[in-house]
Design an enzyme around this catalytic site. Structure first.
Site, PDB file in Angstrom:
ATOM      1  N   GLY A  93       0.833  -1.203   0.000  1.00 27.03           N
ATOM      2  CA  GLY A  93       0.000   0.000   0.000  1.00 27.03           C
ATOM      3  C   GLY A  93       0.865   1.249   0.000  1.00 27.03           C
ATOM      4  O   GLY A  93       0.595   2.219  -0.729  1.00 27.03           O
ATOM      5  N   ASP A 108       4.698  -9.338   5.287  1.00 24.53           N
ATOM      6  CA  ASP A 108       3.911 -10.254   4.442  1.00 24.53           C
ATOM      7  C   ASP A 108       4.720 -10.889   3.306  1.00 24.53           C
ATOM      8  O   ASP A 108       4.316 -11.909   2.754  1.00 24.53           O
ATOM      9  CB  ASP A 108       2.713  -9.518   3.837  1.00 24.53           C
ATOM     10  CG  ASP A 108       1.779  -8.963   4.891  1.00 24.53           C
ATOM     11  OD1 ASP A 108       1.812  -9.474   6.032  1.00 24.53           O
ATOM     12  OD2 ASP A 108       1.028  -8.016   4.587  1.00 24.53           O
ATOM     13  N   GLU A 134      -3.966 -16.070   7.386  1.00 22.56           N
ATOM     14  CA  GLU A 134      -5.172 -15.300   7.751  1.00 22.56           C
ATOM     15  C   GLU A 134      -6.046 -14.969   6.537  1.00 22.56           C
ATOM     16  O   GLU A 134      -7.260 -14.821   6.655  1.00 22.56           O
ATOM     17  CB  GLU A 134      -4.790 -13.992   8.458  1.00 22.56           C
ATOM     18  CG  GLU A 134      -4.014 -13.026   7.563  1.00 22.56           C
ATOM     19  CD  GLU A 134      -3.786 -11.647   8.175  1.00 22.56           C
ATOM     20  OE1 GLU A 134      -4.166 -11.398   9.325  1.00 22.56           O
ATOM     21  OE2 GLU A 134      -3.181 -10.814   7.464  1.00 22.56           O
TER      22      GLU A 134
HETATM   23  O1  F6P Z   1       0.731  -5.878   6.126  1.00 24.22           O
HETATM   24  C1  F6P Z   1       1.162  -6.282   7.385  1.00 24.22           C
HETATM   25  C2  F6P Z   1       0.000  -6.766   8.195  1.00 24.22           C
HETATM   26  O2  F6P Z   1       0.483  -7.120   9.483  1.00 24.22           O
HETATM   27  C3  F6P Z   1      -0.812  -7.918   7.607  1.00 24.22           C
HETATM   28  O3  F6P Z   1      -0.187  -9.154   7.762  1.00 24.22           O
HETATM   29  C4  F6P Z   1      -2.104  -7.782   8.335  1.00 24.22           C
HETATM   30  O4  F6P Z   1      -3.167  -8.356   7.626  1.00 24.22           O
HETATM   31  C5  F6P Z   1      -2.261  -6.294   8.411  1.00 24.22           C
HETATM   32  O5  F6P Z   1      -0.970  -5.751   8.369  1.00 24.22           O
HETATM   33  C6  F6P Z   1      -2.989  -5.778   9.618  1.00 24.22           C
HETATM   34  O6  F6P Z   1      -3.180  -4.428   9.407  1.00 24.22           O
HETATM   35  P1  F6P Z   1      -3.461  -3.363  10.547  1.00 24.22           P
HETATM   36  O7  F6P Z   1      -2.187  -3.149  11.283  1.00 24.22           O
HETATM   37  O8  F6P Z   1      -3.879  -2.129   9.800  1.00 24.22           O
HETATM   38  O9  F6P Z   1      -4.534  -3.922  11.405  1.00 24.22           O
END
Ligand code: F6P
Length: 323
Positions: free
Chosen positions: A104, A127, A222
């Site tokens: 992102g 990730d 997940e």
């Molecule tokens: O992109 C890293 C990550 O930890 C993903 O593995 C997870 O789905 C997401 O961020 C969680 O996002 P946030 O911190 O916005 O809840």
């Protein structure tokens, strides 16, 4: 070039601090003023930054998270948000920005670059779903955290002859789950790239039991349709017919919060230092990552338009070794 900024954006990743430290110290060595932006793109739009010196980035390398703070900015996704950021940087005489972050964040840096502002990205996300680096910052530490959990669960699973689900992060990418399953000797894994039904999991576990295994670990990504919650529900509903229960541990943010290990400290240091050199050579609009052992800069338009694939050979091996 005299004045630059550095920010961390999106999910924090262990090793970000090593990258910040390397950017600041290498930048100063090259005669640059390096400004640290607080809270990612939000800070960029607010002009929330301060000049960093060598001492301010001392003693941070061993710490997880990011000393600059991070954010997922909705406003920066808009053209007006990005214009505001450019305006703030131009007013302050900031001539380029280094963005440490994942998918992102690099979509954001690409958009900034398309608007003509000099940008460089540093590949950072637990990730490992970002094209342009074989392995991104934070992955190694996050995997070691997951692995430690698996080892602990195996102890209790073996003592009670139980089956456990371990859900790891990774969004829509199964890399963390695949590597955790491989290194943790899991009996099965569930990833978005290779969906498997709850019934197929049940029969894999029954098979493992028939082959003499007394316990089982299933690693679940997940982002899979059948994540830990869905699998638990299915096994609970059909408990009598399937013949055994599953217990689940959802690792969540614990994976992101670890202190960086050696690999991520070195990777962050390498990428941060290289980013300054790429910047001085005018390689704007690129992502700095490591491919085949070399630190390289990949154009951001290639990065944002290419999907990173899972290593096929490891997928194959994982299936064989789980048996
Ligand atoms: O992109 C890293 C990550 O930890 C993903 O593995 C997870 O789905 C997401 O961020 C969680 O996002 P946030 O911190 O916005 O809840």
């Amino acid at each position: 070039m005299k004045r630059i900024a550095v920010l961390t954006s999106g999910g924090d990743a262990p090793g970000m601090n090593a990258a910040i430290r390397a950017v600041v110290r290498t930048g100063i060595e090259e005669g640059l003023e390096v400004y640290g932006v607080r809270h990612g793109y939000d800070g960029l739009m607010a002009g929330d930054w301060s000049l960093l010196d060598r001492r301010q980035v001392g003693g941070i390398m061993q710490r997880g998270g990011t000393i600059l703070g991070s954010a997922r900015s909705l406003e920066f996704k808009t053209e007006s948000g990005r214009q505001l950021a450019i305006q703030k940087m131009e007013q302050a005489g900031i001539e380029a920005v280094i963005v440490i972050g994942g998918n992102g964040s690099q979509t954001g840096s690409h958009a900034l670059s398309q608007m003509g502002f000099p940008v460089l990205g540093i590949a950072s996300t637990i990730d490992n779903d970002l094209y342009g680096s074989d392995i991104t910052l934070g992955v190694d530490t996050a995997l070691n955290v997951a692995l430690e959990t698996i080892d602990r669960l195996r102890n209790t699973a073996a003592s009670h002859q139980r089956a456990f689900l371990v859900e790891v992060m990774g969004r829509k990418c199964g890399y963390l789950a695949l590597m955790t399953a491989l290194a943790g000797g899991a009996e099965a894994f569930v990833i978005p790239e290779l969906e498997i039904s709850p019934e197929a999991i049940a029969s894999e576990l029954a098979d493992a039991y028939n082959r003499g295994k007394s316990h089982a670990i299933v690693v679940v990504a997940e982002g899979s349709r059948n994540n830990a919650t869905a699998l638990l529900e299915h096994f609970q509903q059909h408990h009598e017919r399937i013949g055994f229960k599953l217990r689940a541990s959802i690792l969540g943010y614990v994976q992101r919060g670890g202190n960086p290990g050696l690999f991520d400290r070195i990777l962050g240091t390498e990428l941060g230092a290289a980013a300054i050199q790429f910047l001085l050579n005018g390689r704007f609009g690129s992502l700095v990552g490591r491919i085949g052992g070399e630190v390289v800069a990949t154009p951001l338009d290639v990065v944002v338009s290419t999907r990173k694939k899972l290593p096929e050979h490891l997928l194959k091996i994982a299936k064989i070794l789980a048996r």
